[in-house]
Design an enzyme around this catalytic site. Structure first.
Site, PDB file in Angstrom:
ATOM      1  CG  HIS A   1      -2.072   0.907   1.120  1.00 29.38           C
ATOM      2  ND1 HIS A   1      -2.000   2.262   1.349  1.00 29.38           N
ATOM      3  CD2 HIS A   1      -3.344   0.654   0.725  1.00 29.38           C
ATOM      4  CE1 HIS A   1      -3.186   2.801   1.141  1.00 29.38           C
ATOM      5  NE2 HIS A   1      -4.019   1.858   0.762  1.00 29.38           N
TER       6      HIS A   1
ATOM      7  CG  ASP B   1      -8.379  -4.278  -2.950  1.00 29.75           C
ATOM      8  OD1 ASP B   1      -7.590  -3.370  -3.247  1.00 29.75           O
ATOM      9  OD2 ASP B   1      -9.621  -4.128  -2.913  1.00 29.75           O
TER      10      ASP B   1
HETATM   11  C1  SDX Z   1      -6.174   0.040  -3.005  1.00 27.73           C
HETATM   12  O1  SDX Z   1      -4.335   4.511  -2.057  1.00 27.73           O
HETATM   13  C2  SDX Z   1      -5.269   3.919  -1.461  1.00 27.73           C
HETATM   14  O2  SDX Z   1      -5.699   4.310  -0.397  1.00 27.73           O
HETATM   15  C3  SDX Z   1      -5.834   2.733  -2.203  1.00 27.73           C
HETATM   16  C4  SDX Z   1      -6.880   1.898  -1.462  1.00 27.73           C
HETATM   17  C5  SDX Z   1      -8.141   2.679  -1.197  1.00 27.73           C
HETATM   18  O3  SDX Z   1      -8.848   2.332  -0.239  1.00 27.73           O
HETATM   19  O4  SDX Z   1      -8.457   3.568  -2.018  1.00 27.73           O
HETATM   20  O5  SDX Z   1      -6.352   1.459  -0.220  1.00 27.73           O
HETATM   21  C6  SDX Z   1      -7.303   0.679  -2.285  1.00 27.73           C
HETATM   22  O6  SDX Z   1      -5.912   0.384  -4.114  1.00 27.73           O
HETATM   23  C7  SDX Z   1      -5.335  -0.974  -2.276  1.00 27.73           C
HETATM   24  C8  SDX Z   1      -4.118  -1.463  -3.133  1.00 27.73           C
HETATM   25  C9  SDX Z   1      -4.653  -2.562  -4.081  1.00 27.73           C
HETATM   26  N1  SDX Z   1      -3.559  -2.941  -5.066  1.00 27.73           N
HETATM   27  C10 SDX Z   1      -2.929  -4.093  -4.959  1.00 27.73           C
HETATM   28  O7  SDX Z   1      -3.105  -4.914  -4.056  1.00 27.73           O
HETATM   29  C11 SDX Z   1      -1.942  -4.359  -6.104  1.00 27.73           C
HETATM   30  C12 SDX Z   1      -0.635  -4.884  -5.542  1.00 27.73           C
HETATM   31  N2  SDX Z   1       0.044  -3.815  -4.761  1.00 27.73           N
HETATM   32  C13 SDX Z   1       0.945  -2.981  -5.450  1.00 27.73           C
HETATM   33  O8  SDX Z   1       0.980  -2.923  -6.815  1.00 27.73           O
HETATM   34  C14 SDX Z   1       1.489  -1.798  -4.672  1.00 27.73           C
HETATM   35  O9  SDX Z   1       1.784  -2.225  -3.396  1.00 27.73           O
HETATM   36  C15 SDX Z   1       0.638  -0.548  -4.613  1.00 27.73           C
HETATM   37  C16 SDX Z   1       0.219  -0.121  -5.974  1.00 27.73           C
HETATM   38  C17 SDX Z   1      -0.565  -0.790  -3.773  1.00 27.73           C
HETATM   39  C18 SDX Z   1       1.484   0.551  -3.967  1.00 27.73           C
HETATM   40  O10 SDX Z   1       2.518   0.813  -4.817  1.00 27.73           O
HETATM   41  P1  SDX Z   1       3.615   1.956  -4.490  1.00 27.73           P
HETATM   42  O11 SDX Z   1       3.299   2.662  -3.210  1.00 27.73           O
HETATM   43  O12 SDX Z   1       3.811   2.779  -5.718  1.00 27.73           O
HETATM   44  O13 SDX Z   1       4.885   1.133  -4.159  1.00 27.73           O
HETATM   45  P2  SDX Z   1       5.921   0.650  -5.251  1.00 27.73           P
HETATM   46  O14 SDX Z   1       5.198   0.134  -6.455  1.00 27.73           O
HETATM   47  O15 SDX Z   1       6.932   1.739  -5.438  1.00 27.73           O
HETATM   48  O16 SDX Z   1       6.567  -0.600  -4.499  1.00 27.73           O
HETATM   49  C19 SDX Z   1       7.620  -0.411  -3.554  1.00 27.73           C
HETATM   50  C20 SDX Z   1       8.417  -1.707  -3.605  1.00 27.73           C
HETATM   51  C21 SDX Z   1       8.851  -2.077  -5.025  1.00 27.73           C
HETATM   52  O17 SDX Z   1      10.004  -2.882  -4.921  1.00 27.73           O
HETATM   53  P3  SDX Z   1      11.490  -2.142  -5.105  1.00 27.73           P
HETATM   54  O18 SDX Z   1      11.444  -1.452  -6.450  1.00 27.73           O
HETATM   55  O19 SDX Z   1      11.601  -1.160  -3.934  1.00 27.73           O
HETATM   56  O20 SDX Z   1      12.476  -3.275  -5.031  1.00 27.73           O
HETATM   57  O21 SDX Z   1       7.589  -2.808  -3.166  1.00 27.73           O
HETATM   58  C22 SDX Z   1       7.413  -3.719  -4.244  1.00 27.73           C
HETATM   59  C23 SDX Z   1       7.739  -2.985  -5.502  1.00 27.73           C
HETATM   60  O22 SDX Z   1       8.163  -3.872  -6.521  1.00 27.73           O
HETATM   61  N3  SDX Z   1       6.005  -4.126  -4.187  1.00 27.73           N
HETATM   62  C24 SDX Z   1       5.564  -5.371  -4.343  1.00 27.73           C
HETATM   63  C25 SDX Z   1       4.180  -5.303  -4.149  1.00 27.73           C
HETATM   64  N4  SDX Z   1       3.821  -4.045  -3.898  1.00 27.73           N
HETATM   65  C26 SDX Z   1       4.955  -3.325  -3.923  1.00 27.73           C
HETATM   66  N5  SDX Z   1       6.207  -6.535  -4.619  1.00 27.73           N
HETATM   67  C27 SDX Z   1       5.437  -7.648  -4.734  1.00 27.73           C
HETATM   68  N6  SDX Z   1       4.097  -7.664  -4.546  1.00 27.73           N
HETATM   69  C28 SDX Z   1       3.439  -6.518  -4.254  1.00 27.73           C
HETATM   70  N7  SDX Z   1       2.121  -6.529  -4.080  1.00 27.73           N
END
Ligand code: SDX
Length: 427
Positions: free
Chosen positions: A306, A363
């Site tokens: 998140h 989710d």
């Molecule tokens: C919702 O914003 C809100 O409030 C949203 C929400 C709401 O109520 O409105 O809470 C609802 O959208 C919840 C999120 C649902 N999405 C998912 O579950 C999809 C999977 N999660 C991700 O794609 C991710 O965690 C996000 C999109 C939720 C957040 O992404 P960020 O903050 O941009 O973080 P990032 O992509 O920069 O990730 C940071 C690191 C990265 O690795 P490095 O480059 O540092 O090595 O964490 C890794 C990412 O690759 N990472 C994950 C991951 N999520 C982040 N690695 C594996 N699996 C994951 N799920």
């Protein structure tokens, strides 16, 4: 501590520091370009506040979520979705008369114009219900053109609020009926919001349909948990679209589209598909975790991580408990819940996830609860949208009540510098 100093070359600039009601601090850069000629750069707005809001407070480090100051745990246990909707939109918990007027007003607006029924005939049989919801909400603006006025009276806003909350549920339920090839079920104003939705979704003209109270309560809780989440992607989209003074219908339709993405509200459907895939592959959760850690795979553990929560999403905790309670009450043994719990155990003890503070978000378990109460997978994100609708409306209303300017971010241009046109024969 009421200003920050910025040194550029040999010049020093003072920028005001502002503080929120929970002690959060921000540097006000609204005059930065005028005073220094510089802009800031923050792709994805990871460190940028777009507004000052009094609606929802999140503390991502401590897993705190409050709507207008009330903890989500108390609202989920003691309130109802329409009461929470009123709280978010109007700022205070309603008196019993205010709640009665709000609830009965919504009941009176559950029908959509009979001409809108014809729109369903045009969609393909397997049209995704989010595509139907976004287009039908936008189409509502053509039946209520007054909502396009820039200077809406409070009464005109209030009736639009009730129309949107009421009709979105009807539109959503009818999109499910369309996908099943079943006749639509008209709303029953004697029923509660959730009971009416379940009736429109699952009743058939050929038999009696009794709304199960446990299902009704579980749905109401899910909608409360999804009702707002400060400046998330879709809420920011609603504020951005609304800032041009496009109608509330148009702004909400844009929010539905933003929510649809798999990185946002679309994740709940992706989680179930991921859990199904693990089940079909023999339940090897470790393999899925390793795949999520491998950047080359392009795969992410859906429902994990998140932008704000760097601890457990408080909503995920509540939904996980509700899953246990509802499945136990119905004697459902859903293997996907066991797989989800195993996945969580493996992931939250793995350094990759611990270092990045990746925990289950809203989710991760919601799809299992939706399944348990009979909501089909392709409707999961629509359920998220119905829950988030009051939050989107509250965000739009706050932006308009505060007369915020049209949103128009700057950019850093990194393209070609000036060059002359080359005629076709010389390319
Ligand atoms: C919702 O914003 C809100 O409030 C949203 C929400 C709401 O109520 O409105 O809470 C609802 O959208 C919840 C999120 C649902 N999405 C998912 O579950 C999809 C999977 N999660 C991700 O794609 C991710 O965690 C996000 C999109 C939720 C957040 O992404 P960020 O903050 O941009 O973080 P990032 O992509 O920069 O990730 C940071 C690191 C990265 O690795 P490095 O480059 O540092 O090595 O964490 C890794 C990412 O690759 N990472 C994950 C991951 N999520 C982040 N690695 C594996 N699996 C994951 N799920």
């Amino acid at each position: 501590m009421n200003s920050a100093k910025l040194k550029i070359d040999d010049k020093e600039f003072e920028l005001p520091v502002i503080e929120g009601s929970e002690g959060e601090k921000a540097i006000d850069i609204s005059r930065l370009r005028n005073d220094t000629g510089y802009i800031t750069s923050d792709t994805g707005y990871k460190s940028t506040g777009s507004t000052r809001s009094a609606i929802t407070f999140l503390d991502g480090e401590n897993g705190i979520l409050r709507y207008r100051g009330y903890p989500i745990e108390q609202l989920a246990e003691k309130s109802t979705f329409l009461e929470v909707a009123y709280l978010l939109i109007y700022g205070e918990l309603p008196t019993s008369k205010e709640l009665e007027d709000f609830t009965s007003g919504i009941s009176r607006h559950t029908l959509i114009h009979e001409d809108m029924k014809k729109f369903y005939e045009g969609y393909p049989a397997k049209a995704h219900p989010m595509g139907i919801l976004a287009s039908m909400i936008s189409a509502l603006s053509t039946f209520y053109p007054d909502a396009q006025k820039a200077d809406l009276t409070p009464d005109e806003v209030d009736v639009t609020v009730k129309r949107l909350i009421a009709k979105s549920a009807t539109i959503a339920a009818w999109s499910f009926k369309k996908s099943q090839g079943h006749p639509i079920m008209y709303p029953q104003n004697r029923l509660s919001y959730c009971a009416n939705f379940l009736h429109m979704m699952f009743a058939l003209p050929t038999e009696e349909y009794e709304v199960n109270e446990t299902v009704e309560k579980a749905l109401d809780t899910l909608l409360i948990l999804h009702a707002d989440h400060e400046q998330n992607c879709s809420a920011s989209t609603v504020r951005m679209a609304g800032s041009s003074h496009a109608s509330l219908y148009a702004a909400i339709s844009s929010g539905v589209c933003a929510l649809w993405g798999p990185l946002h509200g679309g994740a709940n459907q992706e989680v179930i598909e991921m859990l199904e895939q693990i089940r079909q592959n023999g339940g090897d959760v470790k393999k899925m975790v390793e795949k999520a850690k491998d950047k080359k795979s392009g795969f992410r553990l859906m429902g994990f991580g998140h932008r704000v929560y760097k601890n457990f999403d408080p909503r995920a905790k509540i939904i996980k408990k509700a899953c246990d309670d509802v499945l136990e009450e119905f004697g459902i043994d859903d293997p996907l819940l066991d797989i989800a719990k195993s996945l969580e155990e493996v992931a939250v003890s793995d350094d990759y996830f611990l270092e990045r503070k990746l925990y289950p978000n809203v989710d991760f378990y919601s799809g299992i609860l939706y399944r348990a109460i009979g909501i089909p997978t392709e409707m999961f994100t629509v359920m998220f949208a119905l829950g988030r609708l009051p939050g989107w409306i509250a965000q739009w209303k706050e932006m308009r009540d505060n007369n915020e300017p049209i949103s128009r971010p700057r950019q850093l241009y990194v393209g070609h510098t000036e060059r002359d046109y080359v005629s076709l024969d010389k390319r």
